[in-house]
Design a protein around this motif. Structure first.
Motif, PDB file in Angstrom:
ATOM      1  N   GLY A  57     -59.554  83.731  51.750  1.00 38.67           N
ATOM      2  CA  GLY A  57     -59.411  85.007  51.115  1.00 38.67           C
ATOM      3  C   GLY A  57     -58.014  85.931  51.697  1.00 38.67           C
ATOM      4  N   THR A  58     -57.382  85.105  52.687  1.00 40.34           N
ATOM      5  CA  THR A  58     -56.370  85.661  53.152  1.00 40.34           C
ATOM      6  C   THR A  58     -54.951  85.287  52.607  1.00 40.34           C
ATOM      7  OG1 THR A  58     -56.951  85.632  55.556  1.00 40.34           O
ATOM      8  CG2 THR A  58     -54.638  85.904  55.227  1.00 40.34           C
ATOM      9  N   THR A  59     -54.873  84.200  51.842  1.00 41.05           N
ATOM     10  CA  THR A  59     -53.958  83.646  51.010  1.00 41.05           C
ATOM     11  C   THR A  59     -53.945  84.240  49.843  1.00 41.05           C
ATOM     12  OG1 THR A  59     -55.095  81.749  50.328  1.00 41.05           O
ATOM     13  CG2 THR A  59     -53.611  81.476  52.099  1.00 41.05           C
ATOM     14  N   ALA A  60     -54.997  84.714  49.290  1.00 43.63           N
ATOM     15  CA  ALA A  60     -55.563  85.628  48.217  1.00 43.63           C
ATOM     16  C   ALA A  60     -54.738  86.918  48.082  1.00 43.63           C
ATOM     17  CB  ALA A  60     -56.892  85.814  47.766  1.00 43.63           C
ATOM     18  N   LEU A  61     -55.099  87.343  49.261  1.00 39.66           N
ATOM     19  CA  LEU A  61     -54.365  88.933  49.553  1.00 39.66           C
ATOM     20  C   LEU A  61     -52.612  88.632  49.465  1.00 39.66           C
ATOM     21  CD1 LEU A  61     -56.473  90.267  52.600  1.00 39.66           C
ATOM     22  CD2 LEU A  61     -56.032  91.467  50.272  1.00 39.66           C
ATOM     23  N   HIS A  62     -52.255  87.684  50.019  1.00 34.90           N
ATOM     24  CA  HIS A  62     -50.748  87.291  50.139  1.00 34.90           C
ATOM     25  C   HIS A  62     -50.248  87.196  48.691  1.00 34.90           C
ATOM     26  CE1 HIS A  62     -47.297  84.951  51.657  1.00 34.90           C
ATOM     27  NE2 HIS A  62     -47.073  86.202  51.456  1.00 34.90           N
ATOM     28  N   LEU A  63     -51.132  86.047  48.023  1.00 36.78           N
ATOM     29  CA  LEU A  63     -50.654  85.740  46.707  1.00 36.78           C
ATOM     30  C   LEU A  63     -50.704  87.062  45.922  1.00 36.78           C
ATOM     31  CD1 LEU A  63     -50.116  83.336  44.868  1.00 36.78           C
ATOM     32  CD2 LEU A  63     -52.414  83.386  44.363  1.00 36.78           C
ATOM     33  N   ALA A  64     -51.694  88.045  46.007  1.00 36.50           N
ATOM     34  CA  ALA A  64     -51.725  89.242  45.012  1.00 36.50           C
ATOM     35  C   ALA A  64     -50.418  90.063  45.363  1.00 36.50           C
ATOM     36  CB  ALA A  64     -52.933  89.996  45.253  1.00 36.50           C
ATOM     37  N   LEU A  65     -50.181  90.200  46.600  1.00 37.39           N
ATOM     38  CA  LEU A  65     -49.144  91.291  46.891  1.00 37.39           C
ATOM     39  C   LEU A  65     -47.739  90.615  46.477  1.00 37.39           C
ATOM     40  CD1 LEU A  65     -50.307  92.048  50.684  1.00 37.39           C
ATOM     41  CD2 LEU A  65     -50.131  93.462  48.918  1.00 37.39           C
ATOM     42  N   VAL A  66     -47.514  89.247  46.439  1.00 33.91           N
ATOM     43  CA  VAL A  66     -46.210  88.592  46.100  1.00 33.91           C
ATOM     44  C   VAL A  66     -46.102  88.748  44.670  1.00 33.91           C
ATOM     45  CG1 VAL A  66     -45.170  86.349  45.929  1.00 33.91           C
ATOM     46  CG2 VAL A  66     -46.103  86.861  47.957  1.00 33.91           C
ATOM     47  N   ASP A 198     -53.095  90.387  32.173  1.00 29.99           N
ATOM     48  CA  ASP A 198     -52.872  89.195  31.691  1.00 29.99           C
ATOM     49  C   ASP A 198     -51.424  88.772  32.309  1.00 29.99           C
ATOM     50  OD1 ASP A 198     -54.927  89.268  30.084  1.00 29.99           O
ATOM     51  OD2 ASP A 198     -53.818  89.634  28.159  1.00 29.99           O
ATOM     52  N   GLU A 199     -50.291  89.427  32.468  1.00 32.92           N
ATOM     53  CA  GLU A 199     -49.008  89.177  32.874  1.00 32.92           C
ATOM     54  C   GLU A 199     -49.150  88.805  34.455  1.00 32.92           C
ATOM     55  OE1 GLU A 199     -44.555  91.097  33.466  1.00 32.92           O
ATOM     56  OE2 GLU A 199     -46.096  91.892  32.019  1.00 32.92           O
ATOM     57  N   LEU A 200     -49.976  89.590  35.171  1.00 32.43           N
ATOM     58  CA  LEU A 200     -50.290  89.476  36.561  1.00 32.43           C
ATOM     59  C   LEU A 200     -51.072  88.212  36.762  1.00 32.43           C
ATOM     60  CD1 LEU A 200     -50.071  90.386  39.459  1.00 32.43           C
ATOM     61  CD2 LEU A 200     -52.302  91.706  39.023  1.00 32.43           C
ATOM     62  N   ALA A 201     -51.892  87.878  35.921  1.00 38.32           N
ATOM     63  CA  ALA A 201     -52.783  86.661  36.195  1.00 38.32           C
ATOM     64  C   ALA A 201     -51.649  85.424  36.029  1.00 38.32           C
ATOM     65  CB  ALA A 201     -53.832  86.445  35.184  1.00 38.32           C
ATOM     66  N   ALA A 202     -50.780  85.432  35.032  1.00 36.56           N
ATOM     67  CA  ALA A 202     -49.669  84.357  34.934  1.00 36.56           C
ATOM     68  C   ALA A 202     -49.017  84.234  35.969  1.00 36.56           C
ATOM     69  CB  ALA A 202     -49.107  84.462  33.752  1.00 36.56           C
ATOM     70  N   LYS A 203     -48.460  85.107  36.749  1.00 33.83           N
ATOM     71  CA  LYS A 203     -47.732  85.149  37.958  1.00 33.83           C
ATOM     72  C   LYS A 203     -48.762  84.506  38.989  1.00 33.83           C
ATOM     73  CE  LYS A 203     -44.591  89.243  36.891  1.00 33.83           C
ATOM     74  NZ  LYS A 203     -44.103  90.565  37.446  1.00 33.83           N
ATOM     75  N   LEU A 204     -49.824  85.166  39.276  1.00 38.39           N
ATOM     76  CA  LEU A 204     -50.740  84.549  40.382  1.00 38.39           C
ATOM     77  C   LEU A 204     -50.940  82.976  40.177  1.00 38.39           C
ATOM     78  CD1 LEU A 204     -53.390  87.373  40.219  1.00 38.39           C
ATOM     79  CD2 LEU A 204     -51.930  86.792  42.102  1.00 38.39           C
ATOM     80  N   ARG A 205     -51.083  82.550  38.863  1.00 37.23           N
ATOM     81  CA  ARG A 205     -51.103  81.014  38.808  1.00 37.23           C
ATOM     82  C   ARG A 205     -49.872  80.321  39.037  1.00 37.23           C
ATOM     83  NH1 ARG A 205     -56.102  80.004  36.853  1.00 37.23           N
ATOM     84  NH2 ARG A 205     -57.208  81.613  35.864  1.00 37.23           N
TER      85      ARG A 205
END
Length: 366
Positions: A57-66, A198-205
């Motif tokens: 969950g912590t890396t999920a938060l960091h990933l979202a912020l990045v 959609d654009e954010l999802a692509a960045k997250l991946r």
């Protein structure tokens, strides 16, 4: 006397079968059918277009912020009462978590206190759906829209919670979840980011997989992270999602048992508040002493421990932690966090267990 744990997972479905399938087929790393299936199932559950699995969950938060472009010296509004990962993830980006006081009834971020903390450096707000009760997302989104801010729901503790009939996970720009072993849905360790963008999802991946270009193997246009979930973790998660409706119903029933068993103590404790616009999912059933301080609360917890009942204190506010220490201007958090206790909350508890906990609590408060 059986010891009652404060939390524990329930693995009562296809978890074993799916994990053995991973082992039998050699799909044990960050590729495999269970990752895709788990992401799809969780996206459907939250009513969103995208769910991106992470290793916690912590890396999920960091990933979202990045992925949302948080930069050094930017500011992010964060409730002072939360698990420390919320603030830490902001610091990972060399940005500043700006703390806000909470509501006395739900311990969630107080929308009325947010606006005074917004500056030209503010980029977003992270409301935390604390202990399973959702934050007031309508009020928060209205503030964010007026100031051009993104909203990241920290839903680590709130799988299935609802705000006015809409599930958390799709109520902001994006949301993050934790699947640690004590969560409503668990993969042992694991996390998820959900979004309709959609654009954010692509960045997250992209950032999740070391930044490797999906169209050009071993070409890295950005600095990424290895935040991927394994197929084995996802296999457990998929099995958990097959039983998530039962898990939520069982926690609702447990809360009802507690409400009945503790009704006679309402002169000494405050029971959980459930707003009429919210569906709470009771990740933790919390009580608050009506009087006293941290020492009194800790004495009650010691008594319960001596009776074989494990409990936890409500999270300490961020502003008293050494990394985030600042002069106290958070009266609600200071007062109520000292009085809060997480009682045992998991799906294997029986009504007899709850009655035993209530009796022990009554004796501690006598």
């Amino acid at each position: 006397m059986k010891r009652i744990s404060v939390a524990q997972p329930k693995l009562a479905g296809n978890e074993r079968n799916y994990v053995l399938d991973c082992l039998d087929t050699n799909w044990i790393s960050s590729n495999g059918k269970y990752i895709t299936a788990f992401e799809q199932k969780f996206a459907e559950f939250c009513g969103v277009r995208h769910a991106i699995a992470a290793n916690n969950g912590t890396t999920a938060l960091h990933l979202a912020l990045v992925a949302m472009g948080l930069q050094p010296d930017d500011e992010v509004i964060v409730p002072t009462v939360t698990y420390i990962a919320t603030a830490n993830a902001v610091r990972y980006c060399f940005a500043k978590p700006v703390l806000v006081d909470v509501c006395a009834d739900t311990m969630n971020i107080d929308p009325a206190a947010i606006e005074a903390k917004i500056t030209p450096k503010t980029r977003g707000i992270i409301p935390v759906h604390l202990y399973g009760h959702p934050a007031d997302m309508d009020a928060i989104n209205e503030i964010a829209a007026r100031h051009g801010l993104w909203v990241l729901e920290d839903a680590a503790e709130a799988h299935g919670a609802e705000v006015r009939g809409r599930r958390v996970g799709g109520l902001g720009t994006c949301a993050t979840f934790s699947f640690f072993g004590n969560k409503i849905v668990t993969t042992g360790e694991g996390g998820m980011i959900t979004t309709n963008d959609d654009e954010l999802a692509a960045k997250l991946r992209l950032f999740r997989g070391q930044g490797m270009d999906p169209q050009r193997r071993y070409w890295f246009p950005v600095i990424g992270y290895n935040y991927r979930m394994t197929n084995i973790q996802a296999a457990i998660g998929l099995a958990q999602m097959e039983n998530v409706d039962n898990a939520l119903a069982e926690r609702e029933r447990l809360a009802g048992w507690y409400n009945e068993a503790l009704a006679g103590l309402e002169g000494k404790i405050v029971l959980p508040v459930k707003k009429d616009w919210a569906k709470e999912v009771y990740w933790m059933y919390n009580i608050f002493l009506r009087e006293g301080d941290g020492e009194r609360r800790d004495a009650v917890m010691r008594h319960l421990d001596e009776q074989g009942i494990e409990t936890r204190p409500v999270f300490y506010p961020m502003h008293v932690m050494p990394p985030y220490l600042e002069p106290s201007t958070y009266p609600v958090a200071d007062e109520w966090s000292q009085r809060g206790i997480n009682l045992p909350t998991h799906q294997d508890l029986t009504r007899e267990d709850v009655n035993r906990i209530a009796d022990s609590l009554a004796a501690a408060l006598a």
